[in-house]
Design a protein around this motif. Structure first.
Motif, mmCIF file in Angstrom:
data_model
loop_
_atom_site.group_PDB
_atom_site.id
_atom_site.type_symbol
_atom_site.label_atom_id
_atom_site.label_comp_id
_atom_site.label_asym_id
_atom_site.label_seq_id
_atom_site.Cartn_x
_atom_site.Cartn_y
_atom_site.Cartn_z
ATOM 1 N N GLY A 29 0.789 -1.225 0.000
ATOM 2 C CA GLY A 29 0.000 0.000 0.000
ATOM 3 C C GLY A 29 0.819 1.272 0.000
ATOM 4 N N LEU A 30 2.109 1.186 -0.257
ATOM 5 C CA LEU A 30 2.938 2.387 -0.301
ATOM 6 C C LEU A 30 2.806 3.063 -1.658
ATOM 7 C CD1 LEU A 30 6.195 1.115 1.416
ATOM 8 C CD2 LEU A 30 4.508 2.691 2.349
ATOM 9 N N ASP A 31 2.636 4.382 -1.610
ATOM 10 C CA ASP A 31 2.514 5.158 -2.837
ATOM 11 C C ASP A 31 3.802 5.881 -3.186
ATOM 12 O OD1 ASP A 31 -0.363 4.734 -3.399
ATOM 13 O OD2 ASP A 31 -0.555 5.618 -1.410
ATOM 14 N N THR A 63 -0.497 12.893 8.363
ATOM 15 C CA THR A 63 -0.479 12.190 9.645
ATOM 16 C C THR A 63 0.844 11.452 9.776
ATOM 17 O OG1 THR A 63 -2.865 11.870 9.532
ATOM 18 C CG2 THR A 63 -1.667 10.521 11.113
ATOM 19 N N VAL A 64 1.499 11.635 10.918
ATOM 20 C CA VAL A 64 2.778 10.984 11.191
ATOM 21 C C VAL A 64 2.691 10.250 12.529
ATOM 22 C CG1 VAL A 64 4.105 12.706 9.919
ATOM 23 C CG2 VAL A 64 3.744 13.001 12.359
ATOM 24 N N ARG A 96 5.771 5.388 8.325
ATOM 25 C CA ARG A 96 4.882 5.861 7.261
ATOM 26 C C ARG A 96 4.404 7.262 7.559
ATOM 27 N NH1 ARG A 96 0.953 1.632 4.329
ATOM 28 N NH2 ARG A 96 2.419 -0.068 4.182
ATOM 29 N N LEU A 97 4.114 7.942 6.500
ATOM 30 C CA LEU A 97 3.500 9.260 6.567
ATOM 31 C C LEU A 97 2.261 9.145 5.691
ATOM 32 C CD1 LEU A 97 5.176 12.600 6.434
ATOM 33 C CD2 LEU A 97 3.793 12.057 4.466
ATOM 34 N N THR A 98 1.111 9.516 6.203
ATOM 35 C CA THR A 98 -0.129 9.430 5.430
ATOM 36 C C THR A 98 -0.530 10.829 4.983
ATOM 37 O OG1 THR A 98 -0.838 7.472 6.646
ATOM 38 C CG2 THR A 98 -2.541 8.681 5.460
ATOM 39 N N ASP A 107 -0.070 6.709 1.224
ATOM 40 C CA ASP A 107 0.941 6.394 2.229
ATOM 41 C C ASP A 107 2.331 6.438 1.624
ATOM 42 O OD1 ASP A 107 -0.688 5.933 4.490
ATOM 43 O OD2 ASP A 107 -1.300 4.017 3.640
ATOM 44 N N VAL A 108 3.242 7.057 2.372
ATOM 45 C CA VAL A 108 4.616 7.218 1.926
ATOM 46 C C VAL A 108 5.533 6.647 3.002
ATOM 47 C CG1 VAL A 108 6.380 8.933 1.331
ATOM 48 C CG2 VAL A 108 4.012 9.303 0.633
#
Length: 182
Positions: A29-31, A63-64, A96-98, A107-108
């Motif tokens: 799910g990582l973008d 969000t972090v 992750r950072l959303t 998600d990154v």
């Protein structure tokens, strides 16, 4: 003598460097992946959100997980707008950072800023196969940097184990026949 201070231009300001970012989708799910230059979100997020806005559109929030960020601001200013920043320990993965968008979220993976250039380039290129391997690599890097910080900041060094001969000598000097006494 009057003094005039010009706050419109400062010789101390350096131009912001572009975000170190890879928007290659990855399993799990990582973008994309982001390699910040520091752990200062107030400095790093405006550059990141500006770069992501160019690709994904208007960003409404970020969000972090607070574990790796010493200060989490409530908002950052990006191109004259405000982007809300929140933290979550229950839902958010520490690496992750959303990014919230009007039509959903992305998600990154956050590569720790202390990561060496070769390792970060390897992670961002997607050479590690899957998201779990990338997250594990980020965990190892974070664990190593926490230990290095502990050691260099005067933390625990090698454990000092008393020499048994030293205890015998102390006991004899005090006139005690018991070696086990402190």
């Amino acid at each position: 003598m009057p003094v005039t201070i010009d706050r419109t231009a400062s010789s101390r300001r350096t131009p912001q460097q572009p975000a170190r970012l890879s928007l290659t989708p990855a399993p799990g799910g990582l973008d994309g992946m982001w390699w910040p230059r520091s752990r200062a979100l107030t400095r790093e997020l405006p550059t990141l959100t500006a770069a992501l806005s160019a690709h994904w559109g208007r960003i409404t929030g970020v969000t972090v997980h607070p574990a790796h960020w010493p200060v989490v601001p409530h908002w950052v200013s990006v191109a004259g707008r405000t982007v809300q920043v929140s933290c979550s320990t229950e839902v958010q993965d520490p690496h992750r950072l959303t990014v919230s968008l009007p039509d959903g979220r992305r998600d990154v993976l956050v590569i720790p800023p202390e990561t060496g250039a070769d390792a970060a380039a390897h992670l961002m290129a997607g050479d590690d196969g899957d998201a779990a391997a990338r997250k594990e690599a980020a965990d190892r890097i974070d664990a190593r940097t926490r230990e290095e910080a502990w050691e260099t900041d005067g933390g625990a060094g090698r454990a000092v184990v008393p020499d048994p001969a030293h205890r015998v000598g102390r006991a004899l000097a005090r006139g005690s026949a018991e070696v086990g006494e402190p």
